[in-house]
Design a protein around this motif. Structure first.
Motif, mmCIF file in Angstrom:
data_model
loop_
_atom_site.group_PDB
_atom_site.id
_atom_site.type_symbol
_atom_site.label_atom_id
_atom_site.label_comp_id
_atom_site.label_asym_id
_atom_site.label_seq_id
_atom_site.Cartn_x
_atom_site.Cartn_y
_atom_site.Cartn_z
ATOM 1 N N VAL A 80 17.777 68.568 92.757
ATOM 2 C CA VAL A 80 18.682 69.180 93.739
ATOM 3 C C VAL A 80 18.578 68.433 95.068
ATOM 4 O O VAL A 80 19.580 68.121 95.720
ATOM 5 C CB VAL A 80 18.317 70.672 93.946
ATOM 6 C CG1 VAL A 80 19.109 71.263 95.099
ATOM 7 C CG2 VAL A 80 18.581 71.451 92.665
ATOM 8 N N MET A 81 17.341 68.089 95.465
ATOM 9 C CA MET A 81 17.136 67.383 96.731
ATOM 10 C C MET A 81 17.725 65.974 96.682
ATOM 11 O O MET A 81 18.162 65.444 97.708
ATOM 12 C CB MET A 81 15.644 67.315 97.063
ATOM 13 C CG MET A 81 15.047 68.649 97.416
ATOM 14 S SD MET A 81 15.588 69.255 99.031
ATOM 15 C CE MET A 81 14.366 68.468 100.073
ATOM 16 N N PRO A 127 5.902 68.472 99.856
ATOM 17 C CA PRO A 127 5.104 69.431 99.072
ATOM 18 C C PRO A 127 5.156 70.854 99.641
ATOM 19 O O PRO A 127 5.077 71.837 98.896
ATOM 20 C CB PRO A 127 3.692 68.866 99.162
ATOM 21 C CG PRO A 127 3.907 67.407 99.302
ATOM 22 C CD PRO A 127 5.132 67.250 100.151
ATOM 23 N N PHE A 128 5.328 70.945 100.959
ATOM 24 C CA PHE A 128 5.478 72.246 101.598
ATOM 25 C C PHE A 128 6.732 72.965 101.075
ATOM 26 O O PHE A 128 6.714 74.154 100.755
ATOM 27 C CB PHE A 128 5.531 71.985 103.115
ATOM 28 C CG PHE A 128 5.952 73.145 103.950
ATOM 29 C CD1 PHE A 128 5.120 74.246 104.106
ATOM 30 C CD2 PHE A 128 7.172 73.123 104.620
ATOM 31 C CE1 PHE A 128 5.511 75.303 104.900
ATOM 32 C CE2 PHE A 128 7.568 74.177 105.402
ATOM 33 C CZ PHE A 128 6.730 75.278 105.544
ATOM 34 N N ILE A 148 13.754 68.402 105.970
ATOM 35 C CA ILE A 148 12.853 69.445 105.462
ATOM 36 C C ILE A 148 13.375 70.833 105.831
ATOM 37 O O ILE A 148 13.733 71.632 104.971
ATOM 38 C CB ILE A 148 11.418 69.235 106.005
ATOM 39 C CG1 ILE A 148 10.891 67.857 105.576
ATOM 40 C CG2 ILE A 148 10.499 70.357 105.546
ATOM 41 C CD1 ILE A 148 10.620 67.693 104.107
ATOM 42 N N ILE A 149 13.442 71.097 107.133
ATOM 43 C CA ILE A 149 13.871 72.431 107.577
ATOM 44 C C ILE A 149 15.286 72.728 107.055
ATOM 45 O O ILE A 149 15.569 73.820 106.574
ATOM 46 C CB ILE A 149 13.876 72.538 109.127
ATOM 47 C CG1 ILE A 149 12.592 71.978 109.718
ATOM 48 C CG2 ILE A 149 14.146 73.966 109.583
ATOM 49 C CD1 ILE A 149 11.398 72.848 109.667
ATOM 50 N N GLY A 150 16.140 71.710 107.126
ATOM 51 C CA GLY A 150 17.524 71.886 106.701
ATOM 52 C C GLY A 150 17.668 72.164 105.213
ATOM 53 O O GLY A 150 18.735 72.593 104.766
ATOM 54 N N SER A 182 8.600 62.057 107.230
ATOM 55 C CA SER A 182 8.962 63.484 107.210
ATOM 56 C C SER A 182 8.961 64.025 105.789
ATOM 57 O O SER A 182 8.633 65.190 105.577
ATOM 58 C CB SER A 182 10.297 63.759 107.899
ATOM 59 O OG SER A 182 11.130 62.668 107.821
ATOM 60 N N LEU A 183 9.266 63.183 104.806
ATOM 61 C CA LEU A 183 9.239 63.690 103.429
ATOM 62 C C LEU A 183 7.811 63.853 102.904
ATOM 63 O O LEU A 183 7.613 64.416 101.832
ATOM 64 C CB LEU A 183 10.079 62.813 102.506
ATOM 65 C CG LEU A 183 11.575 63.174 102.587
ATOM 66 C CD1 LEU A 183 12.425 62.142 101.895
ATOM 67 C CD2 LEU A 183 11.851 64.546 101.990
#
Ligand SMILES: Nc1ncnc2c1ncn2[C@@H]1O[C@H](COP(=O)(O)OP(=O)(O)OP(=O)(O)O)[C@@H](O)[C@H]1O
Ligand SMILES: [Mg+2]
Lengths: 255, 246
Positions: free
Chosen positions: B95-96, B143-144, B39-41, B138-139
């Motif tokens: 992209v993810m 949505p964030f 997420i952060i990455g 974590s996924l």
């Protein structure tokens, strides 16, 4: 004690294990020897239940492994320590974290108790200050020793080692061999070791199973391997001139 | 036949992933690490893409409606609709699939070929729960990421619109507030959750069940990217049909 009956295993057309029957006793170092490609690793992985096999049965202290439920299998495996041929350290963790991992997973010890135990086993494998290295920063021999430390840290009931001292210098190799033997006797573990190192065979081979072409070609101990006239065995074990001489001297001394 | 077999194996993997959970103290660490990696990455690249593609969407819209009878605020309106409905949830997910998906496949695949997964199994650990479950959890924060993409996309549109002289700031702001249907947000987030599940599980499946060595890890990452994208696009179609055209 581990009892193996008529174990058979194929990969597609290739018949790798063609019916192996043997027993491995508690408190003894059991060695499996044989040429490269003779099926030692496949045999060990069948014992561990990592490979399915077509025929035969494997019993751990009387419990037939394939008849256990998934959960019973997992509980059984928590008592197993395994050293893989390629070490299989978790490369996202430091060496100390790797060794601590089984304790974290299966015990309720406090952080400091775990750390003491980790210090203790890392000292025993002769790595007193490698705690904070990553596995990728350690040499092959160091990785092997960390793998051994990880396998024994939680005092397993069964210990499997796939070539624990390949890639180690002769001195460390003997230290590791003797360490495994000591632990086996001290905690009355059932230990099975794959090896093609003749030093190990002579040092710690309390029971030796010789595999050839997927069959058990010979079975004995470090004492009887000197006296056997089974050609397949002597051909393999005494292939170097040094060991030929050692054998001759042994037979002269003990005749 | 192999497709059917793989689909079956995929669903069995999902069931197995929830069985025999790993100790919470260990799992907590794994989840935190995966939040950091997945997420952060991803925030940097997502923010960058969202901002600039938002700008391009606005420019394209503005250039295509040069009829003086069409009010200028339609540019803002069209930008908002395309970003919230499709660009942020779907385009960013593709992209993810490349970024997060190939990371998941290659890290699990490497653990497979170096026998680390066998090492976990031998210890009696449910390796699927240990490896895949934290990625799935974590996924759930995905949505964030998509909300940030929506916000930055619209912001990028605004910057392009005002600095490019396509409409005034006021017109753009009127446009992005026009005829707002709250269900569109719900629809976008339902899609996002579905895509998050796909992003966590399909790349894991390809990594976990791969066979071979380092070369095959690379191949598995490519296959995982293709299948993750295909499933996201198909699911996007089905969900849109179900949720919006009723
Ligand atoms: N996963 C697998 N799929 C197909 N064949 C395999 C697999 N693993 C091993 N084999 C085959 O089984 C045979 C025995 O391999 P194994 O790894 O057990 O040898 P080994 O005795 O451990 O050799 P070494 O001493 O070199 O480690 C080999 O011919 C190998 O090609
Ligand atoms: Mg081997």
């Amino acid at each position: 004690m581990i009892e193996v009956k008529d174990l058979q295993k194929s990969f597609g057309e290739a018949h790798i294990l063609k019916g192996i029957t043997t027993t491995f006793e508690k408190g003894k170092t059991n060695l499996i020897i044989g040429q490269s490609g003779s099926g030692k690793t496949v045999f060990l992985k069948c014992l561990l239940g990592l490979f399915d096999y077509e025929e035969g049965s494997i019993a751990y202290d009387g419990h037939i492994f394939s008849k256990l439920t998934e959960d019973e299998k997992r509980n059984m495996r928590a008592k197993i320590g395994m050293v893989f041929q390629g070490s299989a350290l978790f490369d996202s963790m430091t060496i100390a974290e790797n060794v601590m991992f089984p304790l974290q997973m299966f015990t309720k010890q406090s952080k400091s108790e775990m750390q003491d135990r980790v210090d203790f086993v890392l000292k025993r494998v002769n790595l007193p200050d490698a705690h904070n290295k990553m596995p990728s920063e350690a040499s092959g021999g160091m990785q092997k020793r960390v793998a051994i430390a990880r396998a024994i840290v939680n005092k397993p009931r069964y210990l499997f080692c796939d070539e624990p001292n390949s890639g180690l210098d002769p001195k460390t190799a003997i230290v590791i061999d003797n360490l495994i033997k000591e632990i086996t006797e001290e905690y009355q573990i059932t230990t099975v070791i794959n090896s093609h190192d003749m030093n190990s065979v002579m040092e710690i081979g309390e029971k030796i199973v010789f595999l050839k072409d997927g069959l058990k070609a010979w079975e004995g101990s470090k004492e009887t391997i000197f006296r056997t006239d089974n050609e397949v065995v002597t051909d393999f074990v005494y292939s170097s001139n040094l060991f030929k001489k050692v054998r001759k001297m042994y037979l002269e001394e003990n005749s | 036949m192999t497709y059917l077999h793989n689909i079956g194996a995929y669903f069995l993997m999902i069931v197995e992933m929830f069985r025999k959970p790993t100790k919470w103290s260990v799992m907590k660490q794994l989840i935190l690490k995966d939040i950091d990696d997945l997420i952060i990455g991803s925030l940097g690249i997502v923010a960058f893409i969202a901002f600039f593609v938002g700008g391009v969407v606005t420019i394209q819209t503005a250039l295509n409606i040069d009829n003086p009878l069409i009010p200028k605020y339609l540019v803002g309106f069209a930008t908002r609709q395309s970003i919230i409905l499709e660009f942020a949830p779907t385009f960013i997910s593709i992209v993810m699939a490349g970024k997060v998906g190939s990371f998941i496949t290659s890290s699990i695949g490497t653990m497979r070929v170096t026998e680390q997964i066998d090492a976990l199994e031998v210890m009696g650990i449910n390796s699927l729960n240990y490896l895949v479950f934290p990625k799935f959890i974590s996924l759930m924060l995905y949505p964030f990421v998509i909300s940030i993409a929506m916000f930055l996309g619209i912001l990028g549109g605004m910057a392009a619109c005002v600095y490019g002289g396509f409409s005034s700031l006021d017109d753009y702001i009127v446009g992005i507030q026009m005829d707002f249907i709250p269900f569109h947000i719900t629809y976008a987030f339902i899609k996002t959750f579905a895509f998050a599940f796909i992003l966590a599980t399909i790349p894991s499946f390809h990594g976990y069940y791969m066979k071979g060595g380092a070369l095959e890890v690379g191949k598995a990452s490519t296959t995982a990217f293709v299948w993750t994208s295909v499933v996201i696009i198909l699911l996007n179609y089905l969900l849109t049909q179900m949720l919006l055209s009723a």
